[in-house]
Design a protein around this motif. Structure first.
Motif, PDB file in Angstrom:
ATOM      1  N   LYS A   1      51.489  34.827  73.367  1.00 49.31           N
ATOM      2  CA  LYS A   1      52.886  34.678  73.773  1.00 49.31           C
ATOM      3  C   LYS A   1      53.833  35.606  73.019  1.00 49.31           C
ATOM      4  N   ARG A   2      53.349  36.258  71.975  1.00 49.19           N
ATOM      5  CA  ARG A   2      54.218  37.196  71.252  1.00 49.19           C
ATOM      6  C   ARG A   2      53.461  38.501  71.012  1.00 49.19           C
ATOM      7  N   ARG A   3      54.123  39.597  71.301  1.00 49.70           N
ATOM      8  CA  ARG A   3      53.552  40.926  71.072  1.00 49.70           C
ATOM      9  C   ARG A   3      54.528  41.752  70.250  1.00 49.70           C
ATOM     10  N   GLU A   4      54.007  42.565  69.366  1.00 52.25           N
ATOM     11  CA  GLU A   4      54.810  43.515  68.609  1.00 52.25           C
ATOM     12  C   GLU A   4      54.049  44.831  68.534  1.00 52.25           C
ATOM     13  N   ALA A   5      54.776  45.912  68.450  1.00 51.30           N
ATOM     14  CA  ALA A   5      54.162  47.197  68.164  1.00 51.30           C
ATOM     15  C   ALA A   5      53.935  47.293  66.664  1.00 51.30           C
ATOM     16  N   ALA A   6      52.884  47.966  66.266  1.00 51.06           N
ATOM     17  CA  ALA A   6      52.589  48.132  64.850  1.00 51.06           C
ATOM     18  C   ALA A   6      53.633  49.017  64.180  1.00 51.06           C
ATOM     19  N   LEU A   7      54.132  48.573  63.049  1.00 55.63           N
ATOM     20  CA  LEU A   7      55.025  49.380  62.235  1.00 55.63           C
ATOM     21  C   LEU A   7      54.212  50.381  61.418  1.00 55.63           C
TER      22      LEU A   7
ATOM     23  N   LYS B   1      45.082  39.330  45.371  1.00 54.00           N
ATOM     24  CA  LYS B   1      45.157  39.579  46.806  1.00 54.00           C
ATOM     25  C   LYS B   1      46.414  38.929  47.372  1.00 54.00           C
ATOM     26  N   LEU B   2      47.117  39.701  48.183  1.00 51.48           N
ATOM     27  CA  LEU B   2      48.387  39.290  48.758  1.00 51.48           C
ATOM     28  C   LEU B   2      48.156  38.859  50.199  1.00 51.48           C
ATOM     29  N   GLY B   3      48.005  37.572  50.416  1.00 49.78           N
ATOM     30  CA  GLY B   3      47.739  37.064  51.748  1.00 49.78           C
ATOM     31  C   GLY B   3      47.212  35.644  51.681  1.00 49.78           C
ATOM     32  N   GLY B   4      46.619  35.197  52.776  1.00 52.28           N
ATOM     33  CA  GLY B   4      46.110  33.836  52.848  1.00 52.28           C
ATOM     34  C   GLY B   4      47.178  32.795  53.099  1.00 52.28           C
ATOM     35  N   LEU B   5      48.420  33.242  53.247  1.00 53.22           N
ATOM     36  CA  LEU B   5      49.550  32.319  53.353  1.00 53.22           C
ATOM     37  C   LEU B   5      49.628  31.615  54.704  1.00 53.22           C
ATOM     38  N   GLY B   6      48.737  31.969  55.608  1.00 51.87           N
ATOM     39  CA  GLY B   6      48.666  31.260  56.883  1.00 51.87           C
ATOM     40  C   GLY B   6      47.847  29.983  56.819  1.00 51.87           C
ATOM     41  N   MET B   7      47.242  29.707  55.665  1.00 54.16           N
ATOM     42  CA  MET B   7      46.435  28.491  55.532  1.00 54.16           C
ATOM     43  C   MET B   7      47.331  27.255  55.438  1.00 54.16           C
ATOM     44  N   ARG B   8      46.817  26.144  55.917  1.00 52.04           N
ATOM     45  CA  ARG B   8      47.579  24.901  55.979  1.00 52.04           C
ATOM     46  C   ARG B   8      48.080  24.446  54.607  1.00 52.04           C
ATOM     47  N   MET B   9      47.287  24.658  53.556  1.00 55.10           N
ATOM     48  CA  MET B   9      47.613  24.084  52.249  1.00 55.10           C
ATOM     49  C   MET B   9      48.906  24.641  51.644  1.00 55.10           C
ATOM     50  N   PHE B  10      49.380  25.799  52.157  1.00 54.52           N
ATOM     51  CA  PHE B  10      50.628  26.351  51.648  1.00 54.52           C
ATOM     52  C   PHE B  10      51.859  25.578  52.144  1.00 54.52           C
ATOM     53  N   GLY B  11      51.690  24.806  53.196  1.00 52.99           N
ATOM     54  CA  GLY B  11      52.781  23.958  53.664  1.00 52.99           C
ATOM     55  C   GLY B  11      53.744  24.608  54.625  1.00 52.99           C
ATOM     56  N   PHE B  12      53.467  25.812  55.088  1.00 52.00           N
ATOM     57  CA  PHE B  12      54.305  26.421  56.119  1.00 52.00           C
ATOM     58  C   PHE B  12      53.898  25.862  57.480  1.00 52.00           C
ATOM     59  N   ASP B  13      54.845  25.765  58.399  1.00 57.86           N
ATOM     60  CA  ASP B  13      54.570  25.106  59.674  1.00 57.86           C
ATOM     61  C   ASP B  13      54.691  26.040  60.873  1.00 57.86           C
ATOM     62  N   VAL B  14      54.483  27.336  60.657  1.00 61.40           N
ATOM     63  CA  VAL B  14      54.669  28.299  61.750  1.00 61.40           C
ATOM     64  C   VAL B  14      53.705  28.034  62.900  1.00 61.40           C
ATOM     65  N   HIS B  15      52.555  27.420  62.604  1.00 61.97           N
ATOM     66  CA  HIS B  15      51.573  27.148  63.652  1.00 61.97           C
ATOM     67  C   HIS B  15      52.016  26.032  64.589  1.00 61.97           C
ATOM     68  N   GLU B  16      53.099  25.342  64.244  1.00 65.48           N
ATOM     69  CA  GLU B  16      53.592  24.242  65.074  1.00 65.48           C
ATOM     70  C   GLU B  16      54.675  24.680  66.056  1.00 65.48           C
ATOM     71  N   GLY B  17      55.076  25.936  65.992  1.00 66.09           N
ATOM     72  CA  GLY B  17      56.137  26.417  66.863  1.00 66.09           C
ATOM     73  C   GLY B  17      55.691  26.623  68.293  1.00 66.09           C
ATOM     74  N   GLU B  18      56.663  26.625  69.199  1.00 65.18           N
ATOM     75  CA  GLU B  18      56.347  26.889  70.603  1.00 65.18           C
ATOM     76  C   GLU B  18      55.812  28.299  70.774  1.00 65.18           C
ATOM     77  N   LEU B  19      56.360  29.230  69.985  1.00 64.89           N
ATOM     78  CA  LEU B  19      55.914  30.614  69.996  1.00 64.89           C
ATOM     79  C   LEU B  19      55.288  30.958  68.650  1.00 64.89           C
ATOM     80  N   PRO B  20      54.365  31.902  68.624  1.00 62.02           N
ATOM     81  CA  PRO B  20      53.852  32.381  67.343  1.00 62.02           C
ATOM     82  C   PRO B  20      54.993  33.007  66.538  1.00 62.02           C
ATOM     83  N   PRO B  21      54.886  33.024  65.234  1.00 62.90           N
ATOM     84  CA  PRO B  21      55.962  33.603  64.424  1.00 62.90           C
ATOM     85  C   PRO B  21      56.032  35.122  64.586  1.00 62.90           C
ATOM     86  N   SER B  22      57.241  35.647  64.492  1.00 61.95           N
ATOM     87  CA  SER B  22      57.425  37.091  64.463  1.00 61.95           C
ATOM     88  C   SER B  22      57.124  37.593  63.056  1.00 61.95           C
ATOM     89  N   SER B  23      56.957  38.889  62.924  1.00 61.87           N
ATOM     90  CA  SER B  23      56.717  39.452  61.603  1.00 61.87           C
ATOM     91  C   SER B  23      57.942  39.275  60.698  1.00 61.87           C
TER      92      SER B  23
END
Length: 350
Positions: A23-29, A254-276
């Motif tokens: 549901k969301r597309r972006e061009a690569a920066l 390593k800078l990443g892994g922040l999409g995992m549930r344990m971090f407490g962000f809720d972007v996966h619950e949105g109607e649309l995927p998160p933008s960059s």
């Protein structure tokens, strides 16, 4: 992610939903900026579903210039028989086979699994040496070290993690006896733990200054369980430990892994995927803290795919990282996106 992926896959992580991601597309920066992705998995297990080479290549084909990757252990393709401690050697054989496939050039430019990190059971103590030597032999010159997960917390059921490990694992004398076998063999150590355990890694790094260590997923600041609603408090505690670890020259991050549930962000619950832009806003404080502490020469962006794919697409993930790094110099970007990973994992990339 393969359409055969069961709905229960990665119960500790948001479920991967291809229709939602579409549901969301972006061009690569900055599409020409070379990227070495130093942390991904390949999976084919009944309980976890399938994410193999073609799935990864489909994600990599995002417009970003991914030139190589590093494979991280995921209990994949263990040997079915033989001594239990030697069964993880099968994962190295598997990853090296994938690496040979992409080194042929028949799958495009990216050299997938150019570096391989397996699992070595450090509780074997000195006995782990024979396992490590077998992995070196099986790795075709690509085996670089092990990950020995010590992450454990009384609240981890809150984010779906059911694997309870002994507390203080990295302080155990037998584990350290095994850990001492890494540096003499030229091997590195990937550490994964929660922010409440970072003192153990600090002690370990000081005790073994000749062993190269990389801390996965920005050191795991917890955002659920008793830490829910306490992001500022957790950030302060986590940040203090990050700066202490950064004073150990053998430790990288390593800078990443922040999409995992344990971090407490809720972007996966949105109607649309998160933008960059949204991802960059959420992740910036953690990533900028790590870069400021370690410097670009000891920090590397990672995808953590397919785990983080439950929260965002590959294009958006790397776009978010590029937005966060926008103020960095060209040399700093080169280190963060490729140079540090290439050096740490001693990659040979044509």
């Amino acid at each position: 992610m393969s359409s055969t992926m069961p709905s229960s896959v990665f119960s500790a992580h948001p479920t991967v939903r291809p229709d939602w991601l579409a549901k969301r597309r972006e061009a690569a920066l900055e599409p020409d900026l070379p990227i070495v992705d130093p942390h991904h998995h390949l999976i084919d297990r009944p309980e976890n579903g399938t994410y193999l080479l073609r799935d990864l290549l489909a994600d990599i084909d995002s417009g970003h210039n991914v030139v190589a990757t590093v494979y991280l252990e995921w209990l994949s393709m263990y040997r079915a028989d033989g001594p239990v401690e030697m069964r993880p050697v099968g994962e190295i054989e598997f990853a090296n086979g994938v690496a040979a496939m992409t080194a042929s050039g028949g799958y495009g430019k990216p050299r997938v699994c150019a570096g391989i990190v397996g699992h070595g059971e450090l509780t074997l103590g000195a006995g782990v040496k024979k396992v490590l030597e077998a992995m070196i032999a099986a790795g075709g010159g690509r085996f670089r070290g092990i990950r020995f997960i010590s992450a454990t917390h009384p609240d981890q059921a809150a984010w779906g993690s059911l694997v309870l490990r002994p507390a203080g694992l990295l302080m155990d004398g037998r584990v350290r006896e095994g850990f001492a076998r890494l540096a003499p063999l030229g091997l590195s150590f990937d550490a994964w733990m929660y922010h409440t355990q970072l003192g153990e890694l600090l002690d370990l790094a000081r005790a073994f200054p000749a062993t190269l260590i990389v801390l996965d997923h920005v050191g795991g600041p917890i955002g659920l369980g008793r830490s829910a609603g306490k992001r500022d408090e957790v950030f302060t505690e986590w940040s203090s430990r990050i700066h202490e670890l950064a004073r150990c020259p053998n430790v990288h991050i390593k800078l990443g892994g922040l999409g995992m549930r344990m971090f407490g962000f809720d972007v996966h619950e949105g109607e649309l995927p998160p933008s960059s832009e949204e991802l960059a806003g959420l992740w910036r404080p953690y990533i900028e803290t790590c870069i400021a502490a370690f410097g670009p020469e000891r920090a590397m962006f990672e995808s953590n795919f397919p785990v983080d794919k439950g929260s965002c697409g590959y294009t958006m993930l790397w776009n978010a990282f590029k937005r966060i790094a926008a103020g960095c110099s060209a040399a700093e970007k080169q280190a963060l996106f490729a140079g540090t990973a290439t050096r740490f994992y001693r990659l040979r990339i044509d």
